[in-house]
Design an enzyme around this catalytic site. Structure first.
Site, PDB file in Angstrom:
ATOM      1  N   GLY A 165      16.812  -4.630  -9.977  1.00 50.99           N
ATOM      2  CA  GLY A 165      17.689  -5.141 -11.011  1.00 50.99           C
ATOM      3  C   GLY A 165      16.998  -5.478 -12.318  1.00 50.99           C
ATOM      4  O   GLY A 165      17.661  -5.797 -13.306  1.00 50.99           O
ATOM      5  N   LEU A 203      29.779   2.015 -13.652  1.00 57.10           N
ATOM      6  CA  LEU A 203      30.918   2.091 -12.736  1.00 57.10           C
ATOM      7  C   LEU A 203      31.414   0.678 -12.454  1.00 57.10           C
ATOM      8  O   LEU A 203      30.627  -0.203 -12.099  1.00 57.10           O
ATOM      9  CB  LEU A 203      30.510   2.790 -11.448  1.00 57.10           C
ATOM     10  CG  LEU A 203      29.919   4.205 -11.624  1.00 57.10           C
ATOM     11  CD1 LEU A 203      29.498   4.784 -10.275  1.00 57.10           C
ATOM     12  CD2 LEU A 203      30.926   5.123 -12.298  1.00 57.10           C
ATOM     13  N   GLU A 275      20.123   6.724  -2.120  1.00 56.53           N
ATOM     14  CA  GLU A 275      21.060   5.671  -2.491  1.00 56.53           C
ATOM     15  C   GLU A 275      22.087   6.220  -3.474  1.00 56.53           C
ATOM     16  O   GLU A 275      21.737   6.892  -4.453  1.00 56.53           O
ATOM     17  CB  GLU A 275      20.315   4.477  -3.084  1.00 56.53           C
ATOM     18  CG  GLU A 275      19.274   3.907  -2.122  1.00 56.53           C
ATOM     19  CD  GLU A 275      19.001   2.440  -2.335  1.00 56.53           C
ATOM     20  OE1 GLU A 275      19.578   1.848  -3.271  1.00 56.53           O
ATOM     21  OE2 GLU A 275      18.217   1.879  -1.557  1.00 56.53           O
ATOM     22  N   ARG A 291      10.323   5.332   1.605  1.00 60.43           N
ATOM     23  CA  ARG A 291       9.652   4.428   2.543  1.00 60.43           C
ATOM     24  C   ARG A 291      10.670   3.945   3.572  1.00 60.43           C
ATOM     25  O   ARG A 291      11.845   4.283   3.524  1.00 60.43           O
ATOM     26  CB  ARG A 291       9.103   3.211   1.794  1.00 60.43           C
ATOM     27  CG  ARG A 291      10.161   2.505   0.953  1.00 60.43           C
ATOM     28  CD  ARG A 291       9.714   1.162   0.443  1.00 60.43           C
ATOM     29  NE  ARG A 291      10.618   0.598  -0.548  1.00 60.43           N
ATOM     30  CZ  ARG A 291      11.765  -0.005  -0.290  1.00 60.43           C
ATOM     31  NH1 ARG A 291      12.175  -0.113   0.960  1.00 60.43           N
ATOM     32  NH2 ARG A 291      12.518  -0.499  -1.258  1.00 60.43           N
TER      33      ARG A 291
END
Length: 450
Positions: A165, A203, A275, A291
């Site tokens: 973040g 989004l 992701e 990982r």
């Protein structure tokens, strides 16, 4: 197969790797800082080496000390766990240069996926859907404004490197772009050493969906379904579950196939996680974690596959133990991250664990290095345990989670267990009707009510 593996990490993930190694007949070497001399993974490992004082930069990020520890103990491979050096391409290269095996992907893929701009470009070339945005880092404010006008507001300004973040700011309007650019660049420079940023469409109500993959050197690639990691506070995950309540079987099979195909075409090796943001039936790639993931037990629970074991086998040159047709996703699993934090303010709560009792019973798993009398050091991440429950249905998993949280005893420090219990009273969570912004709103409302 390796005879001895050095575990270059700490806490619950170091213990998780140790357990996998022991079940495979592999001897383990634990490295630790002075603050972790009495840690559980240190107590259980076959050998241990102190690599420096408490600060991470002097111990768990101390490359020469870790490599020296591996050399003097005769370790053949190094497992980096999560965080710390797990995605450090320079470290992976140094491990190979010292005649040892890095249990993870090759440095080439670590470098590409470690740069979000390069990762996005690579995925576009492989046909993976990405969030509309700039093709690369924007080089000037004027270019950023032109690109934002083209994308349409709101726009997300993101650091090209790093995560968690940091270096991410939203501009809802054109008037906010200048401030968002400046703040994102400053954060990126302070956190990652350079201030390159790029732009993406913001989004408004997406879910965070990730796909676990495994690949070997023989070209075999499988996916283990998806995990829903939408329950986040300030981009930090708190609860993960799988399968996602938001996806149907067709969507699940499609996105799993997309991730596996891209992995195969890249020539990637080892464990990894794609992701995505998922909104209105569309998937958008955001990054690939090269990982082991903190939330890997969710995938293990619904597939019955030991991901760490497969990581080690692949690194040793062996093929995967199964093919895609051998994998069946059954039931539902939920993981709660238990942090040593105040459940309302999220202030860290290190200190002495006066009493500790982990829940048990059918289909309850606790990954933790805690024990009564352990002193949680203030120098590291506040994650102290992961509670994972499994059920034949999501409702059964929720009921089992409620019971397990009631049994969990950690005295002497504050933890996020009460927050998890509060979530289980919320209809939106119970019904799986949440997005990546839901938890932050819930936490803010809790604070206002308190």
């Amino acid at each position: 197969m390796f005879e001895k593996v050095l575990i270059a990490n700490r806490g619950e993930i170091a213990l998780r790797i140790h357990r996998a190694c022991r079940e495979m007949g592999i001897h383990t070497v634990a490295v630790h800082s002075t603050a972790d001399a009495n840690a559980m993974h240190v107590r259980l490992a076959d050998e241990s080496v102190c690599i420096g004082p408490a600060p991470s930069k002097d111990s768990y990020l101390n490359l020469p000390a870790i490599l020296s520890a591996a050399t003097i103990t005769g370790a053949e491979a190094i497992h980096p766990g999560v965080g710390f050096l797990s995605e450090n391409a320079d470290f992976a290269t140094m491990v190979a240069d010292h005649g040892m095996t890095f249990i993870g992907p090759d440095p080439h893929h670590l470098r590409i996926m470690g740069d979000k701009v390069a990762a996005k470009s690579t995925m576009q070339e492989l046909g993976v859907p990405v969030v509309p945005g700039s093709d690369g880092a924007v080089t000037s404010d004027s270019e950023a404004f032109r690109m934002a006008d083209s994308i349409g507001y709101p726009v997300l300004v993101k650091a090209a490197a790093g995560g968690g973040g940091r270096g991410m700011k939203v501009a809802d309007t054109r008037e906010q772009m200048g401030t968002a650019l400046q703040m994102a660049r400053n954060e990126a420079r302070n956190a990652f050493g350079h201030d390159a940023v790029y732009l993406e469409r913001f989004l408004s109500h997406p879910r965070h969906i990730e796909v676990q993959i495994l690949a070997d050197r023989q070209g075999n690639v499988v996916h283990l379904g998806e995990r829903d990691c939408s329950l986040q506070r300030r981009h930090q995950k708190l609860v993960e579950e799988g399968p996602s309540p938001a996806l149907n079987a067709e969507q699940r099979a499609w996105i799993g196939g997309v991730a596996a195909d891209a992995t195969r075409r890249m020539g990637y090796e080892g464990a990894g996680t794609f992701e995505f943001l998922f909104e209105d039936g569309e998937f958008f790639f955001i990054e690939m974690n090269t990982r082991l993931q903190v939330e890997h037990p969710v995938s293990e629970a619904i597939t019955g596959i030991d991901i760490v074991r497969e990581q080690i086998r692949v690194a040793a040159g062996l093929p995967l133990s199964f093919g895609q047709d051998d994998i069946t996703i059954t039931g539902h699993a939920i993981e709660c991250r238990v942090n040593a934090e105040d459940p309302r303010t999220f202030a860290p709560s290190p200190g002495l664990v006066k009493d500790y009792h982990a829940p048990g019973g059918p289909a309850v798993r606790v990954d933790s290095a805690m024990y009564g009398g352990y002193r949680i050091p203030p120098h590291y991440d506040s994650l102290i345990a992961k509670l994972i429950v499994y059920g034949q249905t999501r409702n059964e998993a929720l009921m089992r989670l409620r019971r397990a949280l009631e049994e969990y005893v950690i005295e002497g420090v504050s933890t996020t267990i009460p927050l998890h219990q509060a979530l289980l009273e919320e209809p939106e969570f119970i019904n799986g009707a949440y997005d990546i912004h839901w938890l932050q709103r819930f936490v803010d409302n809790q604070g206002a009510a308190g």
